[in-house]
Design an enzyme around this catalytic site. Structure first.
Site, PDB file in Angstrom:
ATOM      1  N   ASN A   1       0.821  -1.216   0.000  1.00  0.00           N
ATOM      2  CA  ASN A   1       0.000   0.000   0.000  1.00  0.00           C
ATOM      3  C   ASN A   1       0.858   1.271   0.000  1.00  0.00           C
ATOM      4  O   ASN A   1       0.607   2.207  -0.760  1.00  0.00           O
ATOM      5  CB  ASN A   1      -0.945  -0.003   1.201  1.00  0.00           C
ATOM      6  CG  ASN A   1      -1.896  -1.183   1.167  1.00  0.00           C
ATOM      7  OD1 ASN A   1      -1.943  -1.903   0.166  1.00  0.00           O
ATOM      8  ND2 ASN A   1      -2.638  -1.401   2.239  1.00  0.00           N
TER       9      ASN A   1
ATOM     10  N   THR B   1     -14.758  37.875 -31.938  1.00  0.00           N
ATOM     11  CA  THR B   1     -15.613  37.649 -30.779  1.00  0.00           C
ATOM     12  C   THR B   1     -16.917  37.117 -31.353  1.00  0.00           C
ATOM     13  O   THR B   1     -17.372  37.586 -32.404  1.00  0.00           O
ATOM     14  CB  THR B   1     -15.861  38.929 -29.947  1.00  0.00           C
ATOM     15  OG1 THR B   1     -16.635  39.830 -30.718  1.00  0.00           O
ATOM     16  CG2 THR B   1     -14.552  39.604 -29.545  1.00  0.00           C
ATOM     17  N   HIS B   2     -17.471  36.121 -30.717  1.00  0.00           N
ATOM     18  CA  HIS B   2     -18.676  35.434 -31.246  1.00  0.00           C
ATOM     19  C   HIS B   2     -18.424  34.876 -32.648  1.00  0.00           C
ATOM     20  O   HIS B   2     -19.344  34.764 -33.453  1.00  0.00           O
ATOM     21  CB  HIS B   2     -19.890  36.380 -31.271  1.00  0.00           C
ATOM     22  CG  HIS B   2     -20.050  37.162 -30.014  1.00  0.00           C
ATOM     23  ND1 HIS B   2     -20.792  36.725 -28.947  1.00  0.00           N
ATOM     24  CD2 HIS B   2     -19.520  38.356 -29.638  1.00  0.00           C
ATOM     25  CE1 HIS B   2     -20.733  37.618 -27.965  1.00  0.00           C
ATOM     26  NE2 HIS B   2     -19.955  38.621 -28.360  1.00  0.00           N
TER      27      HIS B   2
ATOM     28  N   SER C   1      -6.764  11.433 -48.274  1.00  0.00           N
ATOM     29  CA  SER C   1      -8.061  10.768 -48.228  1.00  0.00           C
ATOM     30  C   SER C   1      -8.023   9.573 -49.174  1.00  0.00           C
ATOM     31  O   SER C   1      -7.479   9.666 -50.275  1.00  0.00           O
ATOM     32  CB  SER C   1      -9.145  11.763 -48.672  1.00  0.00           C
ATOM     33  OG  SER C   1     -10.294  11.064 -49.111  1.00  0.00           O
TER      34      SER C   1
ATOM     35  N   LYS D   1      -7.593  15.953 -51.249  1.00  0.00           N
ATOM     36  CA  LYS D   1      -7.591  16.278 -49.815  1.00  0.00           C
ATOM     37  C   LYS D   1      -6.219  16.214 -49.162  1.00  0.00           C
ATOM     38  O   LYS D   1      -5.393  15.367 -49.483  1.00  0.00           O
ATOM     39  CB  LYS D   1      -8.517  15.317 -49.057  1.00  0.00           C
ATOM     40  CG  LYS D   1      -9.972  15.390 -49.456  1.00  0.00           C
ATOM     41  CD  LYS D   1     -10.732  16.540 -48.814  1.00  0.00           C
ATOM     42  CE  LYS D   1     -10.915  16.366 -47.328  1.00  0.00           C
ATOM     43  NZ  LYS D   1     -11.744  15.209 -47.012  1.00  0.00           N
TER      44      LYS D   1
ATOM     45  N   GLU E   1      -7.179  17.185 -35.461  1.00  0.00           N
ATOM     46  CA  GLU E   1      -8.489  16.573 -35.159  1.00  0.00           C
ATOM     47  C   GLU E   1      -8.364  15.549 -34.039  1.00  0.00           C
ATOM     48  O   GLU E   1      -9.209  15.482 -33.140  1.00  0.00           O
ATOM     49  CB  GLU E   1      -9.044  15.892 -36.416  1.00  0.00           C
ATOM     50  CG  GLU E   1      -9.397  16.868 -37.523  1.00  0.00           C
ATOM     51  CD  GLU E   1      -9.624  16.135 -38.834  1.00  0.00           C
ATOM     52  OE1 GLU E   1     -10.666  15.485 -38.959  1.00  0.00           O
ATOM     53  OE2 GLU E   1      -8.742  16.185 -39.708  1.00  0.00           O
TER      54      GLU E   1
ATOM     55  N   TYR F   1      -6.386   2.262   2.475  1.00  0.00           N
ATOM     56  CA  TYR F   1      -6.221   1.699   1.137  1.00  0.00           C
ATOM     57  C   TYR F   1      -7.392   0.795   0.774  1.00  0.00           C
ATOM     58  O   TYR F   1      -7.885   0.023   1.599  1.00  0.00           O
ATOM     59  CB  TYR F   1      -4.911   0.887   1.050  1.00  0.00           C
ATOM     60  CG  TYR F   1      -4.765   0.234  -0.318  1.00  0.00           C
ATOM     61  CD1 TYR F   1      -4.270   0.964  -1.394  1.00  0.00           C
ATOM     62  CD2 TYR F   1      -5.193  -1.075  -0.542  1.00  0.00           C
ATOM     63  CE1 TYR F   1      -4.186   0.398  -2.658  1.00  0.00           C
ATOM     64  CE2 TYR F   1      -5.112  -1.656  -1.803  1.00  0.00           C
ATOM     65  CZ  TYR F   1      -4.612  -0.902  -2.856  1.00  0.00           C
ATOM     66  OH  TYR F   1      -4.541  -1.458  -4.114  1.00  0.00           O
TER      67      TYR F   1
ATOM     68  N   LYS G   1      -4.073   3.963 -11.991  1.00  0.00           N
ATOM     69  CA  LYS G   1      -2.942   3.953 -12.921  1.00  0.00           C
ATOM     70  C   LYS G   1      -3.393   3.959 -14.387  1.00  0.00           C
ATOM     71  O   LYS G   1      -2.857   4.700 -15.199  1.00  0.00           O
ATOM     72  CB  LYS G   1      -2.050   2.747 -12.625  1.00  0.00           C
ATOM     73  CG  LYS G   1      -1.197   2.981 -11.373  1.00  0.00           C
ATOM     74  CD  LYS G   1      -0.420   1.763 -10.947  1.00  0.00           C
ATOM     75  CE  LYS G   1      -1.295   0.780 -10.205  1.00  0.00           C
ATOM     76  NZ  LYS G   1      -1.930   1.347  -8.993  1.00  0.00           N
TER      77      LYS G   1
END
Ligand code: ARG
Length: 451
Positions: free
Chosen positions: A108, A153-154, A275, A281, A288, A315, A323
């Site tokens: 432990n 902005t926005h 692609s 592409k 991503e 424990y 882990k």
């Protein structure tokens, strides 16, 4: 092999074994041995072990460590965990004396130590990798030169800013991630060894000697806390998740900017993919995936919090699951940092100029410098904008005469303020979107990165 056969008549059921044994702790191998070496040294120094035993155990553990470091250590299917594997191997190498290694110790406090040593080292690696990405962003900012983009902005064009200013915004976020890892490391750099199973030992252990040998910043002050707590694991995973979240925001922009619609950036072939169906592409998969993997790292943090929330002290075997989550978070961040550093390094920036609408605030501020209240200036420019939109024109089309006709407080030469370059050139706020600010930021970053 188990470390607990004495009380049991039969062997463990296969189903129990498959369910309870987790091999994810195998990467703690070297740390486990290093912790054991410190433990043995301490046992010798306080007189619990005789010098010949200390010598034999130390020699054996060093052989095990060499096997671990050279990838020669062989785990067996019957090793219940990494701690068992080390003790088994030590027994094979040194014989009966190996049975003295676990004196005054429990798995432990041992696993809590191993994990702290592992995260201290990996945290330093993540800090170095974050620094490398900050350097790559600084280099990209320098390559961007005086290219100007709209700030948003926005997601509407707002004000003109140097592209370098936009890129460097991420450098500051990542430097705070560095500071967060430093803080987390300082808090986890505390040795729990000596806490034993839960309440310490009747033997004259000296936990401080172990901590000193391992160059740790402190020792536990409460044995239950030492073996039960995993806030350091959750905090570490949060550091990973926050850094990943910054990378994810950056990634979203890297994806957006390379669209035909934006056309701000081209990545080199080595950091894009093709692609299988569409020959034209060039896909920004690194960005991503960094964005996508962030979702799973956020899941690791929530998993680690949920893991702790219902556990009675001290424990509990549940803690074994920590882990899998923290290693996943840590590995994912390491890989994402490396991949994105490459992608940024191979990026060429060529943003189109922003629309002239980004100069509308500058025009209002011209009136403010002539004593017009800002609200009134805003209204005057707003009216002009509305008229231009109705006529299908933009601020770039306005002549000096038209400006004066729109509001007598304008001067004809104020049209020179209606370009993105003019807007950036007049920006005065320290830390704002000006080339002076970019130069100051780059100088500060250079200093910070060379420290
Ligand atoms: N694999 C365990 C963990 O990660 C090690 C500690 C096991 N302790 C025990 N009493 N079974 O938590």
């Amino acid at each position: 092999m188990t470390l607990w056969g004495g009380r049991f008549e039969g062997a463990p059921d296969d189903g129990l074994w498959r369910f309870t044994v987790d091999t994810s702790d195998r990467r703690l191998l070297a740390d486990d041995v290093v912790g054991s070496l410190a433990h043995v040294t301490m046992l010798g120094e306080v007189g619990i072990l005789e010098p010949p035993d200390v010598a034999a155990l130390t020699e054996g553990l060093e052989l095990v460590l060499a096997e671990a470091q050279t990838g020669r250590f062989v785990f067996t299917d019957t090793d219940e965990d990494v701690h068992t594997a080390v003790e088994r191997r030590l027994g094979e190498l040194t014989g009966a004396v190996a049975g003295k290694l676990h004196t005054g110790r429990s798995r432990n406090d041992q696993v809590a130590l191993d994990l702290r040593l592992y995260l201290r080292r990996s945290g330093r690696e993540r800090i170095a990798e974050l620094g490398t990405l900050v350097a790559a962003l600084s280099a990209a900012a320098e390559r961007a030169g005086d290219a100007i983009v709209p700030s948003y902005t926005h997601l509407q064009q707002a004000q003109a800013v140097p592209l370098a200013h936009h890129l460097l915004a991420y450098a500051w976020m990542l430097l705070r991630d560095v500071a967060r890892f430093e803080d987390a490391i300082a808090r986890l750099d505390v040795s729990p060894l000596g806490a034993g199973a839960s309440g310490g030992s009747s033997l004259p252990l000296d936990p401080r000697l172990v901590a000193e040998r391992l160059e740790m910043g402190g020792v536990f002050v409460n044995s239950l806390d030492a073996v039960a707590s995993r806030d350091f694991v959750a905090e570490y995973a949060f550091c990973c998740a926050q850094a990943m979240t910054h990378l994810s925001r950056l990634s979203e922009e890297l994806v957006l900017w390379t669209t035909v619609e934006f056309g701000w950036v081209t990545y080199d072939d080595a950091h894009t993919t093709g692609s299988s169906a569409l020959p034209q592409k060039k896909n920004p998969d690194i960005a991503e995936l960094a964005r996508g993997k962030t979702a799973t790292v956020i899941g690791d943090v929530t998993g680690l919090l949920a893991l702790q929330k219902g556990l009675p002290l001290a424990y509990n075997r549940d803690l074994q699951e920590d882990k899998v989550a923290v290693f996943h978070a840590d590995d994912t961040l390491g890989l994402a940092l490396e991949a994105l550093t490459g992608m940024i390094g191979g990026a060429s920036f060529h943003p189109p100029p922003p629309s002239s609408w980004v100069t509308a605030l500058d025009l209002a501020e011209v009136l403010v410098t002539r004593g017009v209240p800002f609200r009134e200036a805003h209204h005057a420019v707003g009216r002009l904008v509305a008229q231009l939109v109705a006529d299908g024109r933009t601020l770039a089309d306005v002549t000096g005469d038209e400006l004066v006709a729109a509001d007598g407080r304008f001067a004809a030469e104020d049209v020179t303020r209606l370009t993105a370059e003019g807007s950036v050139a007049h920006r005065r706020t320290a830390g704002g979107g000006s080339m002076d600010s970019v130069r100051a930021q780059l100088a500060t970053l250079r200093r910070l990165l060379s420290d």
